[in-house]
Design a protein around this motif. Sequence first.
Motif, short mmCIF file in Angstrom:
data_model
loop_
_atom_site.label_atom_id
_atom_site.label_comp_id
_atom_site.label_asym_id
_atom_site.label_seq_id
_atom_site.Cartn_x
_atom_site.Cartn_y
_atom_site.Cartn_z
N SER A 40 12.71 -39.22 86.71
CA SER A 40 14.07 -39.43 86.20
C SER A 40 15.05 -38.43 86.80
O SER A 40 16.18 -38.78 87.15
N PHE A 41 14.63 -37.16 86.96
CA PHE A 41 15.49 -36.16 87.60
C PHE A 41 15.82 -36.56 89.03
O PHE A 41 16.97 -36.46 89.48
N ALA A 42 14.79 -37.01 89.75
CA ALA A 42 14.98 -37.35 91.16
C ALA A 42 15.91 -38.56 91.31
O ALA A 42 16.79 -38.57 92.19
N VAL A 43 15.73 -39.58 90.48
CA VAL A 43 16.57 -40.78 90.58
C VAL A 43 18.03 -40.45 90.25
O VAL A 43 18.95 -40.90 90.93
N ASP A 44 18.24 -39.62 89.23
CA ASP A 44 19.61 -39.23 88.89
C ASP A 44 20.26 -38.44 90.02
O ASP A 44 21.45 -38.63 90.33
N ARG A 45 19.49 -37.55 90.63
CA ARG A 45 20.03 -36.76 91.75
C ARG A 45 20.39 -37.68 92.92
O ARG A 45 21.42 -37.51 93.58
N LEU A 46 19.54 -38.65 93.18
CA LEU A 46 19.80 -39.57 94.28
C LEU A 46 21.04 -40.40 94.01
O LEU A 46 21.86 -40.65 94.91
N LYS A 47 21.23 -40.84 92.77
CA LYS A 47 22.45 -41.57 92.41
C LYS A 47 23.68 -40.71 92.64
O LYS A 47 24.70 -41.18 93.16
N LEU A 48 23.57 -39.43 92.29
CA LEU A 48 24.70 -38.52 92.47
C LEU A 48 25.02 -38.33 93.95
O LEU A 48 26.20 -38.38 94.35
N LEU A 49 24.00 -38.14 94.78
CA LEU A 49 24.26 -37.94 96.22
C LEU A 49 24.81 -39.20 96.88
O LEU A 49 25.64 -39.11 97.79
N LYS A 50 24.38 -40.36 96.42
CA LYS A 50 24.94 -41.60 96.97
C LYS A 50 26.40 -41.77 96.57
O LYS A 50 27.22 -42.28 97.34
N THR A 51 26.74 -41.32 95.37
CA THR A 51 28.15 -41.33 94.95
C THR A 51 28.97 -40.39 95.81
O THR A 51 30.09 -40.71 96.21
N VAL A 52 28.41 -39.21 96.09
CA VAL A 52 29.09 -38.24 96.96
C VAL A 52 29.37 -38.87 98.33
O VAL A 52 30.47 -38.74 98.89
N GLU A 53 28.38 -39.58 98.88
CA GLU A 53 28.56 -40.22 100.18
C GLU A 53 29.65 -41.27 100.13
O GLU A 53 30.55 -41.31 100.99
N ILE A 74 29.14 -36.80 87.81
CA ILE A 74 28.30 -35.64 87.49
C ILE A 74 28.11 -35.55 85.97
O ILE A 74 27.00 -35.31 85.48
N LYS A 75 29.18 -35.78 85.25
CA LYS A 75 29.12 -35.73 83.78
C LYS A 75 28.24 -36.84 83.23
O LYS A 75 27.42 -36.64 82.33
N ALA A 76 28.38 -38.06 83.79
CA ALA A 76 27.60 -39.21 83.31
C ALA A 76 26.10 -39.01 83.54
O ALA A 76 25.29 -39.47 82.73
N LEU A 77 25.74 -38.35 84.63
CA LEU A 77 24.32 -38.13 84.95
C LEU A 77 23.77 -36.83 84.35
O LEU A 77 22.63 -36.47 84.61
#
Length: 502
Positions: A40-53, A74-77
């Motif tokens: 779950s931590f990894a998937v949330d981080r990946l979602k965040l980095l894709k948003t950054v991109e 960032i707040k949502a995740l």
Amino acid sequence: MLFGGRKKVDHNPKTDLYAQPLQFYGQPPLENISLSEFESFAVDRLKLLKTVENLGVSYVKHFEQYSKKLEAEIKALNFSYRAVDGPEKRRKDHISHFILRLAYCQTEDLRRWFIQQEVDLFRYRFNQLECNQKLEFLHKNNLQYDTISAEEKKHLKEKLLNSSYAISGAKLEELDFYKVPFQDALDLVRTRKVYLKEGYAYIPPNDIVTIVLNDFRTRLSKALALTARSLPAVHSDERLQPLLNHLSHSYLGQDYSVQKNVGKISLEQIDSLAGKSFPLCMRQLHQALRDNHHLRHGGRMQYGLFLKGIGLSLEQALQFWRMEFIRGKVDADKFDKAYAYGIRHMFGKEGKRADYTPYSCMKVILSNPPSQGDYHGCPFRHSDPELLKQKLQSYKVSPSGVNQILELVKGMHYQLACQKYFELTHNVEDSTFSLSHPNQYFIESQKALGGGKDVKREADTLQRPQENSAARGSAAAREPAVNESQHLAEITKNLETDFQDA
């Protein structure tokens, strides 16, 4: 025996590690976590980095709109984004970063993508710190850069004003300038953005982030190289290897293996839909199939699963592939013996009877690159830029649009290049979705073209020659159209939420 007078001080390693709102991720986490938390931590981080991109290409970095959207994500995740956030959010940030290091250290392309997104995220967070917090962060990480005194600032006032962009005399008094060895600020020296004196560069607060980012990028690049050397040991753990491989090819959106729209697309519509609503990768495969009357295994899998996802039934798929292949060098008997099994397998009717999912963009981009004579893969990732330019021009993309797409390709933003292709071919100013799947492209295209009206019109047209009775024919034409329109409306409603997080 009790001894008084001295109070015992408890040191909590976790509290010490997460005392600062920002870190260089120099110390790996040492605690035990469950596999479910790991994932779950990894998937949330990946979602965040894709948003950054996505935000980095859609908006000017670190302007108000960019910052607001990134802060919301960032707040949502539930990641740390303010100095006042507690240790639990900082713990999630720390652990998830190291998990993705394991997943994204495996190839040069993955490392490059990971570093760029992490650097952009770090820049945003550093800019949110107060001046005293920035200084504390620098000293804690052995970047011994100090601010100059008010007296020295007054003495160098004219020189600092002349060398610093957009700083007035009144504003100068309020700002802290950093005194940095010039070799640590070569990028700023090269662009003549700082004042140099006796081997030191005097850097305004807005530019100190450039120095910090260069250091962070260097540290992260070295760390990924070291992590890559440790991969054999990590891959020996049967629990982690499939999870890490999945993360590096991860797709986080809608599952298109569930066919709610089976039979809604007729074989006669495919040519028309390919020109209007297929992403470039599928349009390329369709054209190659029509021209050569054959596709190799990689192309058949990529295109066949896409067609399955947009609504082709097993019977339609067998008919479609058989009709095309027998126009070439394959007769009907050979097709039934050599190729029909693969199509039935694709639909879960043979072998282990797995229901295969249409390929996501990440899978198309990162797995099974095409070789000579292949047509699968992502045209934005695997095509020669000149050939891609010619293809886009042949599809009537404007010269300025072609240049925009090629710039995104040059920056290795392949999914964003495909989304720009969507916007240009559908006359959409700013698409409201984040593209991550070819079948998502198809559904969004149908929405943009009027909620399936094009499909409905073509279905009506194909029905009319078969009408023997006016009354019976009218009912036959209306019923598929109504069902089709209702179905596409249902898809639109169901997928609206999923695409926001994709």
